[in-house]
Design a protein around this motif. Structure first.
Motif, PDB file in Angstrom:
ATOM      1  N   HIS A  35      -1.418 -14.397 -20.064  1.00 40.90           N
ATOM      2  CA  HIS A  35      -0.416 -15.495 -20.037  1.00 40.90           C
ATOM      3  C   HIS A  35      -0.310 -16.249 -21.332  1.00 40.90           C
ATOM      4  N   ALA A  36       0.644 -15.767 -22.102  1.00 40.73           N
ATOM      5  CA  ALA A  36       0.515 -16.535 -23.441  1.00 40.73           C
ATOM      6  C   ALA A  36       2.246 -16.679 -23.720  1.00 40.73           C
ATOM      7  N   HIS A  37       2.519 -17.720 -24.576  1.00 40.95           N
ATOM      8  CA  HIS A  37       4.163 -17.716 -24.747  1.00 40.95           C
ATOM      9  C   HIS A  37       4.366 -17.446 -26.530  1.00 40.95           C
ATOM     10  N   ILE A  38       5.547 -16.947 -26.782  1.00 37.17           N
ATOM     11  CA  ILE A  38       6.109 -16.791 -27.958  1.00 37.17           C
ATOM     12  C   ILE A  38       7.347 -17.582 -28.121  1.00 37.17           C
ATOM     13  N   VAL A  42      -5.876 -22.267 -18.366  1.00 41.99           N
ATOM     14  CA  VAL A  42      -5.821 -23.782 -18.443  1.00 41.99           C
ATOM     15  C   VAL A  42      -6.590 -24.288 -17.299  1.00 41.99           C
ATOM     16  N   ILE A  43      -7.192 -23.766 -16.336  1.00 39.11           N
ATOM     17  CA  ILE A  43      -7.763 -24.425 -15.058  1.00 39.11           C
ATOM     18  C   ILE A  43      -9.276 -24.938 -15.874  1.00 39.11           C
ATOM     19  N   CYS A  44      -9.546 -26.034 -15.781  1.00 43.18           N
ATOM     20  CA  CYS A  44     -10.761 -26.661 -16.722  1.00 43.18           C
ATOM     21  C   CYS A  44     -11.674 -27.126 -15.515  1.00 43.18           C
ATOM     22  N   GLU A  45     -11.529 -26.914 -14.418  1.00 42.61           N
ATOM     23  CA  GLU A  45     -12.509 -27.413 -13.160  1.00 42.61           C
ATOM     24  C   GLU A  45     -12.688 -26.057 -12.434  1.00 42.61           C
ATOM     25  N   TRP A  72      -7.584 -13.640 -16.431  1.00 39.37           N
ATOM     26  CA  TRP A  72      -7.692 -14.674 -17.449  1.00 39.37           C
ATOM     27  C   TRP A  72      -6.634 -14.613 -18.414  1.00 39.37           C
ATOM     28  N   GLY A  73      -6.160 -15.806 -18.883  1.00 40.38           N
ATOM     29  CA  GLY A  73      -5.108 -15.840 -20.011  1.00 40.38           C
ATOM     30  C   GLY A  73      -5.349 -17.080 -20.656  1.00 40.38           C
ATOM     31  N   THR A  74      -4.479 -17.330 -21.612  1.00 33.71           N
ATOM     32  CA  THR A  74      -4.710 -18.667 -22.509  1.00 33.71           C
ATOM     33  C   THR A  74      -3.597 -19.724 -22.223  1.00 33.71           C
ATOM     34  N   ASP A  75      -2.483 -19.267 -21.689  1.00 38.01           N
ATOM     35  CA  ASP A  75      -1.112 -20.078 -21.593  1.00 38.01           C
ATOM     36  C   ASP A  75      -0.853 -20.609 -22.938  1.00 38.01           C
TER      37      ASP A  75
END
Length: 770
Positions: free
Chosen positions: A30-33, A231-234, A252-255
């Motif tokens: 999951h990444a944006h350009i 970006v799920i931090c919990e 897994w992804g970074t967003d």
């Protein structure tokens, strides 16, 4: 105080601490350009502080700085969406960028207003594998009230299903998946369009843990759903997904570039809050406070969830890499399940620890010998194949379903507090009290960890109490010498004849004549045993019933005669107990034994066996040496207590009777529809079974199992229903029965049944006396 787009020494320190956790191969799912000029942003946006043109190279450079260049093996990209962005220009830039590497894939932005011809043109690029849809593309003005159907119309579902596309879905409306309408809509569409691959963005917007916990269970069984955990931090939100879906469905992804924000998303009421420079007043924070990048916080959360769940390195690799490859269509060919069994047959005599779990009894070289995950009535093998278990469900041990959450909670508590030490677990006393409370005829209890042990202990106690040796049996009671002695026959030439499949090799010949068998409902056979052995008989051990009620007066006759001759009556409730009636079948019939034994369903998958009896019958346990170290661990009794507590609240026998009866009706109806020679015996639905009345019955039984495996069902001619089975799952099985019976009928008519088998014919099991 909160510098975005930077990788600080504090960030580096935390990543270094997780060096061993992060695998060597990563795929960013999951990444944006994007180009800033295509987004038409408002003045205030964190993107304005970053690069004006985010190419795949920029993404790669930022990610490499954090985890190393060599780890990055590929990425799944989509344009960044803003309210006034130019969608077509954003998509065109995406397509241009992903061509730089064959390991890149793309998702185009689409909306209900998108041009179908334009979408078709984009999808002609082989690296475009689907699309991403945002809630703000809907017609509703209030974003928080945007329903999925308003921005994801049917025609887009049809396109995605017909081409097997990946769809990233953004959910916002009222508590996300905790909203019943959202759940029902997703379930309906995923079943209607099984070929698309639906990825629920940010763990179904699982930033709020409570919403995630309330909703995920309903989605179980949907094999075309994945969870992007970027970006799920919990950790709790990730752990909930692991508990319901295991590691196979996490991506897994970074967003990216959200990963470049310095802050953390946290649950807040029934929603969530991003703690960053705009929501936290720096002046009010202790000067030592050093916030991390969202990228770092998300990996920390994943690590915490993985550690708490007990994931292994191969599980972590799936989340970071292999699951993404499966999602984008790169085949990871494996035959781990069958290969491991071939190895087992070399290293483990017999291949398995339990005869009934040998694949050769179902469909040789096809039936999966091993599982990686099991939940409810669902099983995944070592190659990730999913099955509904419509067979024996742990050989009858998991009456509540696999991995029942209530039982697991009790077990985890005991594990966390320690399950074994020099002292004894108090749960064994609590369990004795509970069993004696349920069975008012009983006074005492002893515990083992398996059913075979429980039977052996009961026999030892009976022999010690009566000081007699001979045992009369009626049923199956395990593998120990005392029982298999019945199969020694009157001479070596007759060994194994009484109970075919239960070979008594290794049982001393000197035990010949110490265990005598009679058949169920045969009073005359039992009378002959009494006349021949009389006061030499220590005990009669029998199943109070198996598939049907006993004939009128049969159990009462056995009870009366055993009392008259000073013989202890032992009821073996290991299989039928709790399944037919809470506490055991003998309570249903109103005939009390001197001793009763339990296992299987009593622990619902956790090892526990119980022997309960009257004080007089159990007297021999005080003097005979009956002792074993692992009978004193605490997991088994803890599980049993939780099982009894749950079964006391839920009418399990009623539920499984309904399920079993429905399966029986499907067998009957579709056998008649297709003209198959099938006999469905009118026995207990809780042990429903059928047979093929044909000269090729074993070939047909094997073919049935083979065809069911191909349709995602573990199935034979017997089913042990569980509390986890529901009518929806049974209806899916019913459709498969219709299809499979139709195929078998056709193969029979053409005389090609044997030719259609993909492996050897299944072996038979063993014969029972009930």
């Amino acid at each position: 105080m909160f510098p975005n787009w930077t990788f600080t020494e504090t960030d580096k320190e935390h990543i270094k601490q997780m060096e061993d956790f992060i695998p060597g191969d990563l795929f960013d799912s999951h990444a944006h350009i994007y180009k800033i000029d295509n987004l038409n942003l408002a003045d205030f946006n964190f993107l304005n502080d970053g690069p004006k043109e985010v190419t795949v190279k920029i993404w790669h450079d930022y990610l490499s700085e954090k985890i190393g260049r060599d780890r990055i093996k590929g990425g799944l990209f989509c344009p960044y969406f803003a309210d006034n962005c130019d969608i077509q220009k954003s998509n065109d830039f995406l397509i241009e960028q992903i061509t730089y590497s064959p390991n890149y894939r793309g998702l185009i932005l689409v909306s209900p207003q998108s041009n179908k011809e334009y979408i078709d043109k984009c999808l002609h690029n082989k690296q475009i594998i689907g699309f991403k849809i945002y809630n703000v593309m809907g017609k509703q003005k209030q974003i928080q009230q945007t329903s999925i159907k308003s921005f994801f119309p049917d025609w887009l579902w049809v396109i995605a299903d017909s081409l097997g596309l990946v769809v990233f879905l953004d959910i916002v409306e009222n508590k996300t998946l905790a909203n019943e309408d959202n759940r029902k809509y997703i379930i309906e569409k995923c079943r209607k369009y099984p070929n698309l691959k639906l990825v629920l963005k940010n763990a179904a917007v699982g930033f709020n843990i409570e919403n995630t916990i309330k909703s995920l269970n309903a989605l179980r069984g949907l094999e075309n759903i994945w969870f992007d955990i970027s970006v799920i931090c919990e950790a709790s939100a990730i752990k909930v997904i692991l508990m319901e879906f295991g590691p196979e469905k996490l991506l897994w992804g970074t967003d990216f570039p959200i990963s470049e924000i310095r802050g953390k998303s946290v649950s807040f009421g029934d929603s969530f809050l991003l703690l960053d420079s705009h929501t936290v007043k720096a002046k009010k924070i202790n000067y030592k406070f050093k916030p991390l990048l969202v990228f770092v916080e998300a990996i920390k959360a994943l690590k915490d969830a993985s550690d708490d769940f007990g994931l292994k390195k191969e599980d972590i690799r799936k989340i970071f890499y292999e699951n993404a490859l499966k999602l984008i269509g790169q085949k990871i060919t494996s035959n781990n399940t069958q290969d491991l069994y071939e190895n087992a047959k070399i290293k483990i005599p017999g291949g398995t620890q339990l005869l009934s779990k040998r694949p050769e009894l179902m469909a040789p070289k096809q039936w999966p010998a091993y599982f990686s995950e099991a939940r409810g009535c669902e099983i995944w093998d070592l190659d990730g194949r999913h099955y509904y278990d419509m067979s024996t469900n742990g050989i009858g041990s998991c009456l509540l379903g696999f991995n029942d959450p209530d039982i697991k909670r009790a077990v985890i508590r005991r594990i966390n507090l320690g399950s074994m030490c020099t002292l004894n677990p108090p749960e064994e006393v609590y369990l004795a009290d509970k069993l004696i409370e349920i069975h008012d005829w009983a006074d005492q209890a002893r515990f083992t960890r398996t059913g075979g042990e429980a039977a052996a202990v009961a026999i030892r106690i009976a022999r010690a109490t009566t000081d007699r040796s001979i045992i009369a049996i009626c049923g199956y009671h395990g593998w120990h010498d005392w029982y298999l002695a019945a199969n020694l026959g009157e001479s070596d030439e007759l060994r194994g004849h009484l109970l075919p499949g239960l070979e008594p090799l290794g049982v001393p010949r000197e035990l010949r004549g110490t265990t005598i068998a009679f058949r169920y409902n045969k009073k005359d056979e039992f009378k002959e045993i009494l006349e021949k052995y009389g006061t030499k008989i220590a005990a009669v051990i029998m199943e109070p019933c198996r598939y049907n009620d006993p004939e009128q007066g049969f159990l009462e006759y056995i009870r009366e005669e055993t009392k008259k001759h000073g013989i202890l009556l032992i009821f073996d409730e290991i299989t039928i107990g709790w399944r037919l009636y809470f506490g055991g079948a003998h309570l249903k019939f109103g005939v009390n034994p001197d001793i009763a034994i339990y296992a299987k369903a009593l622990g619902n998958g956790y090892p526990i066996g119980a022997i309960i009896g009257t004080k007089e019958a159990m007297e021999g346990a005080n003097s005979s040496f009956i002792s074993s170290t692992y009978w004193t661990e605490g997991i088994g009794p803890s599980a049993a207590l939780a099982v009894i507590e749950k079964m006391n609240k839920v009418d399990v026998p009623k539920h499984i009777a309904i399920i079993g009866d429905k399966v029986m009706q499907y067998w009957k109806f579709f056998a008649s529809k297709h003209g198959l020679p099938v006999i469905v015996e009118n026995g207990y639905p809780c042990l429903a079974h059928f047979k093929f009345d044909h000269e090729f019955s074993e070939e047909l039984r094997t073919l049935y199992t083979q065809l069911m495996l191909e349709r995602g069902f573990l199935a034979g001619t017997v089913i042990y229903p569980t509390l986890a089975h529901n009518e929806e799952i049974v209806d899916l099985y019913g459709k498969a029965i219709d299809d499979v019976f139709g195929n078998i009928a056709y193969f029979l008519s053409k005389g090609i049944v044997k030719e259609k088998l993909k492996g050897p014919v299944a072996q038979s099991g063993f014969k029972r006396l009930t």
